[in-house]
Design a protein around this motif. Structure first.
Motif, PDB file in Angstrom:
ATOM      1  N   ASN A   1       0.897  -1.256   0.097  1.00  0.00           N
ATOM      2  CA  ASN A   1      -0.083   0.036  -0.115  1.00  0.00           C
ATOM      3  C   ASN A   1       0.804   1.447   0.030  1.00  0.00           C
ATOM      4  O   ASN A   1       0.453   2.357   0.413  1.00  0.00           O
ATOM      5  CB  ASN A   1      -0.975   0.070   1.268  1.00  0.00           C
TER       6      ASN A   1
ATOM      7  N   SER B   1       0.778   6.684   0.661  1.00  0.00           N
ATOM      8  CA  SER B   1       0.003   5.587   1.080  1.00  0.00           C
ATOM      9  C   SER B   1      -1.094   5.552   0.112  1.00  0.00           C
ATOM     10  O   SER B   1      -2.075   6.657  -0.170  1.00  0.00           O
ATOM     11  CB  SER B   1      -0.496   5.699   2.587  1.00  0.00           C
TER      12      SER B   1
ATOM     13  N   ASN C   1      -4.588   2.634  -1.209  1.00  0.00           N
ATOM     14  CA  ASN C   1      -5.271   1.367  -1.368  1.00  0.00           C
ATOM     15  C   ASN C   1      -5.389   0.863  -2.712  1.00  0.00           C
ATOM     16  O   ASN C   1      -5.600   1.658  -3.614  1.00  0.00           O
ATOM     17  CB  ASN C   1      -6.503   1.574  -0.486  1.00  0.00           C
TER      18      ASN C   1
END
Length: 303
Positions: free
Chosen positions: A177, A238, A240
């Motif tokens: 991630n 970061s 997802n």
């Protein structure tokens, strides 16, 4: 004694072999250089012959043309109407009192006004237009149609707006991630032909269209004249799986228009990534209205 003579003979043979290899390599280098020289001469001759043919073709076309001279003058952008006036002027080789001269803009016929030896007209165009009208000359029922490169405006947008080519060079990776980009951003900045320059440039990172980082690009005093700029990149974000990260160069010109150029488009967790087109960009007016949007489908159809 015999062994000593054998060693001397072997040494002599080895020395002779080394000498032969050196000479062979030297001869090979000369051959390679000669081939390179011949190839360069052939290319130069081909270019000169092509240039001669091109010059002959241009002179023949000019001689056969009914037009002596043409000119195009691009006016200032009207921020209110978002249009640009362009004045077209034509000077035929032969002029009569009854001659009419018109321009055909993709089926729209506009008659030019005569002033002395010249015919001219001014017409408004949109920013995204490209212009290459046909010349129509009519006299006593005889009509002639001709195209002339001197009336071409290939991109009105590039006449009134500055432009940027931006490219990221380096390494990117994604795992656990984390998206990582390390390298540099190269910016090739060209001012418009109407003295409209960029007054502010930023490198903007977005995730799902939300700005997460902005980095200013420092313009030198001569920045209005254009030039090349480099920005070092060493970022980590970061993300997802499924989120979309984009990097963009966002620049504001002296008329208040905002230009946004897409540099990177990354879909986290996807094996299908595609580099954006160099011309993938949009332009927004000071009121936020999009006045130009890169048409990907049209680009593919015309290239």
């Amino acid at each position: 004694m015999k062994k000593q003579k054998s060693y001397i003979l072997i040494a002599a043979l080895i020395a002779l072999q080394l000498y032969s290899l050196v000479k062979i390599n030297s001869l090979q280098s000369r051959i390679d250089y000669t081939n390179y020289t011949i190839s360069s001469v052939e290319n130069r001759l081909d270019n000169q012959i092509s240039s001669i043919y091109q010059n002959v073709d241009e002179k023949l076309e000019a001689k056969a043309s009914l037009i002596h001279k043409t000119s195009v003058k691009v006016g200032n952008l009207d921020v209110g109407t978002l249009t640009v006036p362009i004045t077209f002027t034509i000077e035929p080789k032969m002029i009569t009192e009854t001659m009419l001269v018109s321009l055909d803009f993709n089926g729209e016929i506009v008659q030019l006004e005569k002033s002395g030896l010249k015919y001219s007209t001014t017409k408004e165009f949109e920013i995204s237009d490209s212009v290459f009208p046909k010349i129509i000359m009519q006299d006593n029922g005889v009509k002639s149609v001709e195209e002339h490169n001197g009336l071409m405006v290939s991109s009105i947008k590039e006449q009134v707006f500055p432009h940027i080519f931006a490219n990221f060079s380096g390494e990117t990776s994604y795992g656990s991630n984390q998206y990582r980009a390390k390298g540099n951003l190269g910016i090739d900045y060209k001012p418009s032909q109407e003295n409209n320059s960029f007054v502010d440039i930023k490198y903007v990172i977005k995730v799902d269209d939300k700005i997460i980082k902005e980095t200013p690009v420092v313009l030198e005093k001569e920045g209005g004249l254009g030039g090349n700029f480099t920005l070092d990149i060493d970022d980590k974000y970061s993300m997802n799986d499924g989120q979309i990260l984009t990097s963009n160069v966002v620049a504001v010109d002296s008329l208040g228009f905002t230009h946004e150029y897409l540099v990177t488009h990354f879909v986290a967790g996807s094996n299908m990534q595609r580099e954006p087109y160099f011309d993938k960009m949009n332009i927004k007016a000071p009121n936020g209205e999009i006045v130009y949007l890169f048409d990907e489908n049209n680009y593919e159809n015309t290239n």
